[in-house]
Design a protein around this motif. Structure first.
Motif: not given
Ligand code: NDP
Ligand code: MG
Length: 392
Positions: A14, A19, A207-209
């Motif tokens: 990811g 993140i 600022d998150m997904g």
């Molecule tokens: P994003 O949506 O920004 O990024 C998700 C990542 O996973 C991207 O690289 C995306 O690819 C990839 N992805 C999406 N769907 C799939 C799938 N079905 N199979 C494999 N890869 C996939 O999410 P975040 O970075 O915000 O969050 C990631 C994790 O971290 C989540 O579980 C979230 O709850 C947790 N988290 C996030 C925080 C934050 O500040 N963002 C804080 C604490 C926890 P693509 O770019 O191509 O879509």
């Protein structure tokens, strides 16, 4: 990493997400300590190619689309071995060489790759909270069996992890999990009922997904985090208390049996917990902004409102039920959040869909990996058909 002079080698699942990008920023600032061996994206292949040019991984995975011929040529020029398709993450974690897996994908897709990496005795830096919600029992058993470190990235769990340094489990009384309350904290129920995805996507502090931002608006994010905390710190849900703390300065607290409370504070910047997770047991310098005790916002606290935010209640019910219930809740939530993001359903249809899925689910009390995967697939289908019925 075999000796102190070698760099720690990371595989980031990811890497194109919020993140993932923050993790690459931390690695860039400590390029003397970390190297990137593997990256993955779901559909943003061009973004991942840019990352690959900068970090030169040997393995990459693309899960949601087939890379074009041009993209394949670019990856070949970078000498990347490419895995694609639904199982690409599992193949990557099984075949690549790395010291630590950074799991930063969103959703239940993170569960099986985490299991496969632990089975290879790899340490895990875990952002993907859905992994523990779906299969906490299996994952924690694997962690114990393979003696690996599983270090939380989620800011609340990183805070608790830090508060527990030097403490013993028996001295914990309660975990105080802080929550910002999200964009609808001060809204009444009628206004929340009318809210659209663009309203829910305006998170006040982070600022998150998109998916986690909607989860924050429904407070399902806090529900997922309660379950994550129960597994990480081996506690019953009754010992995890959610406290609304609107400014997200205290990232969580632990109350001990002598009445002491330890808290971890800092500005809301995910690079801090990410850096700690990948450098643990070391603490490295960072140029992230410092919290200003005098000029910064007041530290205030409120009780969560389960009436306006029923997802939090559903999460407590799911962890109490145990077995496949949290996996079903998580899968139904993923489907409903996707529909809400497309404005196909309303805000409270998210909690209604999850509730109905949980009620019609035939609970398996002691599921294995396959039963969890089946429960997840079952819940996705049921949630989908409930949503189809709602929108006629
Ligand atoms: P994003 O949506 O920004 O990024 C998700 C990542 O996973 C991207 O690289 C995306 O690819 C990839 N992805 C999406 N769907 C799939 C799938 N079905 N199979 C494999 N890869 C996939 O999410 P975040 O970075 O915000 O969050 C990631 C994790 O971290 C989540 O579980 C979230 O709850 C947790 N988290 C996030 C925080 C934050 O500040 N963002 C804080 C604490 C926890 P693509 O770019 O191509 O879509
Ligand atoms: Mg969090």
């Amino acid at each position: 990493m075999n000796n102190a002079n070698q760099k720690k080698e990371l595989a980031i699942l990811g890497s194109t997400g919020s993140i993932g990008v923050n993790c690459l920023d931390v690695v860039h600032h400590h390029s003397d300590r970390f190297a990137i061996r593997a990256l993955s994206t779901h559909s943003r292949v061009d973004e991942m190619i840019v990352q690959a040019r900068q970090t030169r991984p040997e393995w990459v995975a693309v899960t949601g689309v087939q890379p074009s011929q041009t993209q394949m040529c670019q990856l070949e020029e970078l000498n990347c071995q490419v895995f694609s398709g639904a199982d690409a993450l599992q193949t990557l974690v099984e075949q690549a060489d790395y010291d630590m897996l950074v799991n930063a994908v969103v959703g239940a897709a993170g569960f099986l790759p985490t299991c496969r990496a632990i089975e290879r005795n790899k340490d895990i830096a875990l952002a993907n909270k859905e992994t523990l919600v779906m299969g906490g029992s299996i994952v924690m058993n694997l962690v114990a069996k393979h003696h690996v470190n599983l270090i939380p990235i989620d800011s609340e769990h990183s805070a608790i992890f830090q508060c527990l340094m030097g403490e013993t489990p028996l001295s914990i009384e309660t975990i105080l999990l802080t929550a910002s309350g999200g964009p609808f904290r001060t809204w009444n129920k009628t206004d929340i009922w009318r809210a659209k995805s663009r309203d829910a996507l305006k998170h006040p502090n982070w600022d998150m997904g998109n998916k986690i931002t909607i989860d924050s608006a429904t407070m399902m994010n806090k529900g997922l985090e309660v379950i994550e905390a129960c597994w990480l710190f081996d506690l019953a849900a009754a010992r995890v208390k959610v406290v609304i703390h609107p400014h997200s300065i205290i990232h969580s607290m632990v109350q001990f049996i002598d009445g002491s409370i330890k808290a971890q504070l800092g500005v809301p910047d995910m690079r801090i917990p990410i850096q700690l997770a990948i450098s643990y047991p070391n603490r490295l310098a960072s140029n992230c902004e410092r919290y200003d005790l005098i000029g910064g916002p007041d530290l205030t606290f409120e009780e969560p409102d389960l009436h306006r935010f029923p997802c939090l209640k559903l999460a407590f019910q799911a962890i109490e039920s145990g077995g496949t219930a949290p996996a079903v809740m998580n899968a139904a939530n993923e489907i409903a959040v996707q529909a809400f993001l497309q404005d196909r359903i309303g805000f409270y249809d998210i909690s209604d869909t999850i509730d109905q899925c949980l009620q019609s689910h035939d609970l398996d009390h002691d599921p294995d990996e396959q039963s969890l995967v089946h429960a997840d697939e079952w819940a996705r289908q049921i949630a989908d058909s409930l949503i189809q019925k709602q929108i006629g």
